[in-house]
Structure formats: C-alpha cells, structure tokens
Scaffold this motif. Structure first.
Motif, mmCIF file in Angstrom:
data_model
loop_
_atom_site.group_PDB
_atom_site.id
_atom_site.type_symbol
_atom_site.label_atom_id
_atom_site.label_comp_id
_atom_site.label_asym_id
_atom_site.label_seq_id
_atom_site.Cartn_x
_atom_site.Cartn_y
_atom_site.Cartn_z
ATOM 1 N N TYR A 23 0.845 -1.205 0.000
ATOM 2 C CA TYR A 23 0.000 0.000 0.000
ATOM 3 C C TYR A 23 0.876 1.250 0.000
ATOM 4 O O TYR A 23 1.953 1.280 0.611
ATOM 5 C CB TYR A 23 -0.934 0.015 1.203
ATOM 6 N N SER A 24 0.398 2.292 -0.657
ATOM 7 C CA SER A 24 1.217 3.495 -0.849
ATOM 8 C C SER A 24 1.064 4.518 0.265
ATOM 9 O O SER A 24 1.897 5.414 0.398
ATOM 10 C CB SER A 24 0.863 4.156 -2.191
ATOM 11 N N GLY A 25 0.018 4.419 1.055
ATOM 12 C CA GLY A 25 -0.180 5.416 2.106
ATOM 13 C C GLY A 25 -1.100 4.919 3.203
ATOM 14 O O GLY A 25 -1.919 4.015 2.988
ATOM 15 N N PHE A 26 -0.960 5.521 4.395
ATOM 16 C CA PHE A 26 -1.809 5.158 5.525
ATOM 17 C C PHE A 26 -3.185 5.782 5.370
ATOM 18 O O PHE A 26 -3.365 6.788 4.673
ATOM 19 C CB PHE A 26 -1.174 5.627 6.841
ATOM 20 N N ARG A 27 -4.162 5.193 6.062
ATOM 21 C CA ARG A 27 -5.528 5.717 6.061
ATOM 22 C C ARG A 27 -5.899 6.179 7.466
ATOM 23 O O ARG A 27 -5.558 5.517 8.450
ATOM 24 C CB ARG A 27 -6.532 4.646 5.623
ATOM 25 N N GLY A 28 -6.627 7.282 7.536
ATOM 26 C CA GLY A 28 -7.175 7.744 8.815
ATOM 27 C C GLY A 28 -6.114 7.873 9.901
ATOM 28 O O GLY A 28 -5.067 8.503 9.705
ATOM 29 N N ASP A 29 -6.391 7.235 11.052
ATOM 30 C CA ASP A 29 -5.499 7.321 12.204
ATOM 31 C C ASP A 29 -4.386 6.280 12.190
ATOM 32 O O ASP A 29 -3.622 6.186 13.157
ATOM 33 C CB ASP A 29 -6.304 7.144 13.505
ATOM 34 N N GLN A 30 -4.295 5.480 11.146
ATOM 35 C CA GLN A 30 -3.330 4.374 11.147
ATOM 36 C C GLN A 30 -1.920 4.827 11.496
ATOM 37 O O GLN A 30 -1.243 4.221 12.334
ATOM 38 C CB GLN A 30 -3.315 3.681 9.782
ATOM 39 N N GLY A 52 -8.833 -1.228 8.445
ATOM 40 C CA GLY A 52 -7.391 -1.460 8.499
ATOM 41 C C GLY A 52 -6.837 -1.616 9.900
ATOM 42 O O GLY A 52 -5.704 -1.224 10.175
ATOM 43 N N LYS A 53 -7.632 -2.230 10.807
ATOM 44 C CA LYS A 53 -7.173 -2.421 12.192
ATOM 45 C C LYS A 53 -5.932 -3.306 12.261
ATOM 46 O O LYS A 53 -5.024 -3.039 13.057
ATOM 47 C CB LYS A 53 -8.280 -3.066 13.048
ATOM 48 N N SER A 54 -5.907 -4.377 11.467
ATOM 49 C CA SER A 54 -4.805 -5.343 11.576
ATOM 50 C C SER A 54 -3.450 -4.688 11.346
ATOM 51 O O SER A 54 -2.476 -4.990 12.037
ATOM 52 C CB SER A 54 -5.005 -6.496 10.589
ATOM 53 N N LEU A 55 -3.375 -3.778 10.365
ATOM 54 C CA LEU A 55 -2.102 -3.114 10.089
ATOM 55 C C LEU A 55 -1.629 -2.287 11.275
ATOM 56 O O LEU A 55 -0.426 -2.065 11.438
ATOM 57 C CB LEU A 55 -2.234 -2.210 8.854
ATOM 58 N N CYS A 56 -2.579 -1.855 12.106
ATOM 59 C CA CYS A 56 -2.228 -0.995 13.246
ATOM 60 C C CYS A 56 -1.380 -1.718 14.282
ATOM 61 O O CYS A 56 -0.672 -1.072 15.062
ATOM 62 C CB CYS A 56 -3.489 -0.439 13.914
ATOM 63 N N TYR A 57 -1.448 -3.060 14.325
ATOM 64 C CA TYR A 57 -0.541 -3.786 15.218
ATOM 65 C C TYR A 57 0.483 -4.615 14.448
ATOM 66 O O TYR A 57 1.579 -4.880 14.951
ATOM 67 C CB TYR A 57 -1.309 -4.660 16.217
ATOM 68 N N GLN A 58 0.161 -5.005 13.219
ATOM 69 C CA GLN A 58 1.122 -5.806 12.461
ATOM 70 C C GLN A 58 2.366 -4.991 12.096
ATOM 71 O O GLN A 58 3.499 -5.462 12.242
ATOM 72 C CB GLN A 58 0.458 -6.367 11.198
ATOM 73 N N ILE A 59 2.168 -3.757 11.641
ATOM 74 C CA ILE A 59 3.317 -2.945 11.229
ATOM 75 C C ILE A 59 4.223 -2.589 12.410
ATOM 76 O O ILE A 59 5.440 -2.772 12.327
ATOM 77 C CB ILE A 59 2.852 -1.696 10.454
ATOM 78 N N PRO A 60 3.682 -2.091 13.559
ATOM 79 C CA PRO A 60 4.601 -1.821 14.678
ATOM 80 C C PRO A 60 5.275 -3.082 15.215
ATOM 81 O O PRO A 60 6.410 -3.022 15.697
ATOM 82 C CB PRO A 60 3.709 -1.162 15.736
#
Length: 613
Positions: A23-30, A52-60
C-alpha cells in the motif's frame, strides 16, 4: 521480510506498509496509532471493520525488535491472518489446540530463537502459566488484544478469559499494548479501558461510517420471498451471510436456499465442530458461498469480498447490527445490508430479555438497546445518520445510500386507525396479543373470538378497511414509539401506556410510515463509496474472468482462500492499468515485494497473452 524478526528493526513503518503489504499510504489514524506503538506507548483503537485495524498492530510489531503477540478469540481468525501474513512474506505462526504437540514445540523454539515476527494466541492459551513463562523468556515487541469488546459483560460476545488480560500490564510493564475493536459505545469503551488497565493509553476513535454499505430495513411480509427476490435480482454468484435468530430457522433457511439453487451452508453452535469448521473453510475459500447462521458465526471473519449481509430476524441491539452488517464490504467495494423485521421479533426478543438471568439493571439496559434498534427500523429519515448518532458521531448530510434516502418513505395520518386499535386493546381487557386483537378489529370468526365473546365488543369488525399486514405495521410502530407495550409476563399482551391519552382524546395527530408497496430501489450512488465497483464492459469481461480463474488456481495450489493471493480491488486495478512489467505491477495497491515474487510473473504472463490477442 526475512525469517528473522531482528532484521526488521531498522525498517520504517512506511517502508513496511509499501514493501510488505503493498500500500502506498496510511488511512485515517493508522499512522498515529502505529507511531504510538513503535514509540513504546499503549493505545485503545476503535475502528470500523474494513478500516485497516490489523495493520495498526502488524506494522509496529514488524518495526520493533522482537515478536508481536496477538490475542485473538477464534482459531479460524488466527489461521486466516497467519495465512495472509505468510503470503506477504512475514514469519507468522499461531499456537492453539489445532496443532500437534510437536508442531507447538517447534513454534515455541522458533519464538525463543527470535525467528518469529508475529504469534497469535487465544486468551485461554495465553493465560496458562506455562505460556506466560514462555513469553517472559522471549523478546516481545508488543501485545495486541483483538476483538477487545469481548471484555465487556454488557456485550453479546463476552469472553470471561478476556477479563484476566490485565495481567499483561503487571507481567510485562515495558511492552506496549494495544486493544482493538470495531464496535463499542461509550460505556463499553470505558469498560475496555478499565478492565485492561488502559486508562492512561492514548485512545483513537475513528469514524464508524461505512459509506460503501447500503442499509435497507423493511417490514416482513413474506420473508423467504423477499430474500429470494433480493438474491436473484442483485446477488447472483456473490458471497454473503444470512442471519437468523434460531438454529432451526438457520437449517430450514439453508435447505430452502439450496433448493432454490444457491450454494448455502448452515452454521450454528449446535452443529458438530467438524461441520462448522468445514462450512467456515468453504465460505472463506470458495466463491459465491452463502452462510446461513446464528450470531455464533462471523466474529473476526477476515473475508473481504462479502457482498451482502441479510438479517431475517431483528438483532437485539444496534451494536450487534452494526458489527454483523460490518462483515460486508470489507474491501471497500459496494455491499448491501438487508434487514427484515416484524412484531414477532419484538415479542421474542422482549421475552428473551425478560427471562435472562441478569440483574434488573442489565435487563433494563437490554430493553433500552432493543428499543434503540427498533427506533432505527421505524425512522423515516436517513438510516446512516441515525446509526452513527448512536455511536456519538454526526454525519454532515444525508448519506444518499440507504433505503430512506433512495426512496423516502411516505407517511400518513394514522390517528383514527391508532384510536381504533387502542380502543380494541382496551375493550378486550389488555390481556391479548397482537394477532387476536387484529382478528377482533377485522371481524374474524375464530374459535378464540367466540370463546371470549369478543364479537360482542364495540370494536369488533371496525377495522375491515385495513389488511392484517397493515394492522401489524401499525401495531409494531405504536410499540416502537411507546404508545403500546408488550407484557412478556402476561402472554405478550398488548397494553396501553400514558402516551395514548392525547391520541384517544383527539388532542394530537399521529403520523406513521406506510407499508412499502415494493422493494426499495437497488440504485447504488457511488459518490461516498470508497473503491466503487467498476461496471465491466463486454470487452473487459473475458480478462476479468481469466484473472479470477488464475487467482483461484494459485490459491488452491497453496491451500489458501483466493483473497490471500489478491483482493478483488487489486484485480480490478490490474484490469484497468494492464501492467506490462514488474515495476508497473508493484505500483498496484495490494502488491508488495513478497506477492510480486510469488504471483507477479503468472499475472504478467496472463496480461501479456491478452494484450497479444
């Protein structure tokens, strides 16, 4: 990603977003949520399904040193997410009862060696002393508590094990924690923060709006016929969920849909675990499957291309309705939420609330939630605005994508009809349910009418100008608006409330919505819907079919659902952009480095073959 978690410590969230997840950019509060966790701080996240909740913990978890531990309530959800992460090149595993002892031991050893980037656990597994000791010896990057509303004793998904997850704060004070859920009113939010020791965490509350979902709510007339018309006219070949209140209705509806030619499967807690697992697997991996289910199905189902959710019975709260309808359209493409409801639903849910073992306060709260749900059904204004207002969010304008916006309901002066109904309830002693009162009004010659000599009352036969369906609609709306109440302790007798007095005295008019004469328009305005569905031309159709067939073959070879290869939205962008090389393929949303390596050449060859022909 590499097989070693330590190799990701120098990578930025932006790099991981683009190269791992495509993905090229974050959405909302991500971005803010991810940075909060990367910095080592706690967070409480409310974000709608598909946000996009999953990315909020997968990426960190990938950006920090160590392995991220995800607490998830369902084995199927863990397996889905782990499959998707592996397809993206992430070293992910789960520990649950489905694994053999040797498999579990191998995963634990890999955790201790620092070879895992994400590990999924059920709460009951996590809380075992042996597991807590294992985690204490490992390098943990963060704890993510998914479906955090399960901690709330007010909710319909309550899980007792979630109450003990506050131990993570005591046992691992230096490890950041994030709790995530798609559905929580203000009280549930406070309860999550208190029970999980997250009062000092940063709270992120995203918009609850799902503009791509079209909400339609209509009264039951012939539910099976209404459902069949909806499926045949709009949802041929699409995946969806049909919710029913009882197990018997689930099975009979699934059988009936099969007889109508649909690929429909039942799902409820009374079925053997092997059958439930098989039906869920088929729903996830096959295309066009309809699951007919009780609320036992759906939490955490990570299937992006569910095109509809239909309720054949009234949900007991707006939270339940929002969460269940939110399983449609996770990919951002247009989806429909259809709800059919009737007075019998109100009666049944009122009985269930009255007979529950909870405290009087709990019963009162359940009744209030049911009333709010009924209010949403009967309003004549924009459904989405009312739905969002319940979650304390205001929409600036009507949505243009719900039934009341697409076909504003007509209202009529029901004052005289209401007085007839109220008088009939009073004349028959406020001791009878809606069916009998309507029989009296319409002058029916039934055994019960004769038994109680109700052909003698002054209201007998004064309602022949309206059909039984219309009287049921009037009764339902008067119950919802508080003019009548259903006494569950007196055989569901209809009884008058104080609100009736000015209507009976002709001191104020009463307007109600009329019964719909036909199904609401199926138009789908796309101005607010993200990722709006493109209309396929006759020229594009063969390539679209070929892209989907290739995706299905690659998924079957790997034993994963098709969306793990690519989402529909990615295929649509591929269809439009027609990439000719790897660089152009990498520019398409949803294609990261790992998926390019695994699948890119197959799709580029297919696109080249079509370009030549």
């Amino acid at each position: 990603m590499t097989d070693s978690a330590t190799a990701t410590t120098s990578l930025s969230p932006e790099y991981i977003l683009e190269h791992t997840f495509g993905y090229s950019g974050f959405r909302g509060d991500q971005e803010d949520i991810i940075q909060t966790l990367v910095d080592g701080n706690d967070a409480l996240v409310l974000m709608p399904t598909g946000g996009g909740k999953s990315l909020c913990y997968q990426i960190p978890a990938l950006a920090r040193p160590g392995c991220g531990v995800v607490i998830s309530p369902l084995i199927a959800l863990m397996q889905d997410q782990v499959e998707a992460l592996r397809a993206a090149g992430v070293a992910a595993e789960f520990l649950n009862s489905s694994l053999a002892f040797e498999q579990a031991q191998d995963i634990e050893s890999r955790l201790l060696r620092g070879e895992l980037e994400l590990l999924y656990l059920a709460p009951e597994r996590l809380l075992q002393p042996r597991t807590l000791d294992l985690l204490a010896r490992a390098d943990i990057s963060l704890f993510a508590i998914d479906e955090a509303h399960c901690v709330s004793q007010w909710g319909h998904d309550f899980r007792a094990d979630y109450l003990q997850l506050s131990c993570l704060h005591q046992r691992f004070p230096q490890v950041p924690r994030v709790a995530l859920t798609a559905t929580a009113d203000q009280r549930t939010r406070r309860e999550i923060a208190t029970r999980l020791d997250l009062e000092n965490a940063r709270h992120f509350v995203s918009s609850f709006d799902r503009p791509n979902i079209q909400y339609r709510i209509t009264a039951k007339s012939n539910p099976k016929r209404q459902l069949l018309q909806f499926l045949q006219s709009e949802q041929q070949g699409n995946a969806g969920v049909v919710y029913c209140l009882s197990r018997s209705k689930v099975e009979s509806t699934a059988t009936w849909l099969q007889e109508q030619g649909f690929n429909a499967l039942p799902y409820h807690a009374g079925l053997p675990a092997t059958v439930r697992a098989d039906h869920q697997r088929r729903f996830l991996r096959e295309e066009g499957v309809i699951v007919v289910a009780t609320i036992a199905f759906g939490m955490g189902i990570d299937k992006p291309d569910v095109r509809f959710v239909a309720h054949l019975d009234l949900p007991k709260s707006i939270e339940a309705y929002y969460q269940e309808t939110g399983r449609a359209g996770r990919d951002g493409e247009p989806a429909t939420a259809l709800l059919l409801y009737g007075l019998e639903d109100v009666v049944k849910l009122s009985q269930m609330a009255a007979m529950s073992e909870g405290s009087e306060e709990h019963k009162r709260q359940e009744r209030q939630r049911l009333d709010a749900m009924l209010g949403l059904c009967e309003i004549t204004s924009c459904r989405r605005r009312a739905l969002l207002r319940y979650f304390e969010e205001e929409l600036a304008a009507d949505c243009g994508n719900c039934d009341t916006c697409l076909e504003p309901p007509a209202t009529w002066d029901a004052s005289e009809a209401a007085r007839k109904l109220m008088s009939c309830i009073y004349r028959t002693g406020q001791r009878f349910g809606a069916a009998h009162v309507i029989d009296v009004l319409r002058g029916a010659d039934t055994e019960k009418v004769r038994q109680f000599e109700h052909q003698q009352v002054s209201t007998y036969g004064i309602g022949t100008d309206l059909s039984a369906n219309e009287w049921r609609a009037i009764t339902r709306q008067l119950v919802v608006q508080g003019y009548l109440r259903v006494n569950a302790e007196a055989f569901n007798a209809l009884q008058l409330t104080e609100l009736c007095r000015p209507v009976l005295r002709e001191e104020e008019p009463l307007f109600l919505r009329t019964l719909p004469k036909q199904a609401p328009k199926a138009a789908r305005p796309q101005s607010r819907a993200r990722g709006a569905e493109q209309e396929l031309t006759a020229e594009d159709q063969p390539l679209w079919d070929a892209l989907r067939a290739l995706r299905k073959r690659l998924a079957e070879e790997r034993g994963v659902p098709p969306y793990v290869v690519f989402h529909d939205a990615t295929l649509r962008e591929m269809l439009s952009a027609r990439p000719r090389n790897r660089d152009e393929m990498l520019a398409i949303s949803g294609i990261g480095d790992s998926k390019l390596e695994r699948f890119g050449d197959d799709f580029l060859k297919l696109l080249a073959d079509f370009a030549e022909s």
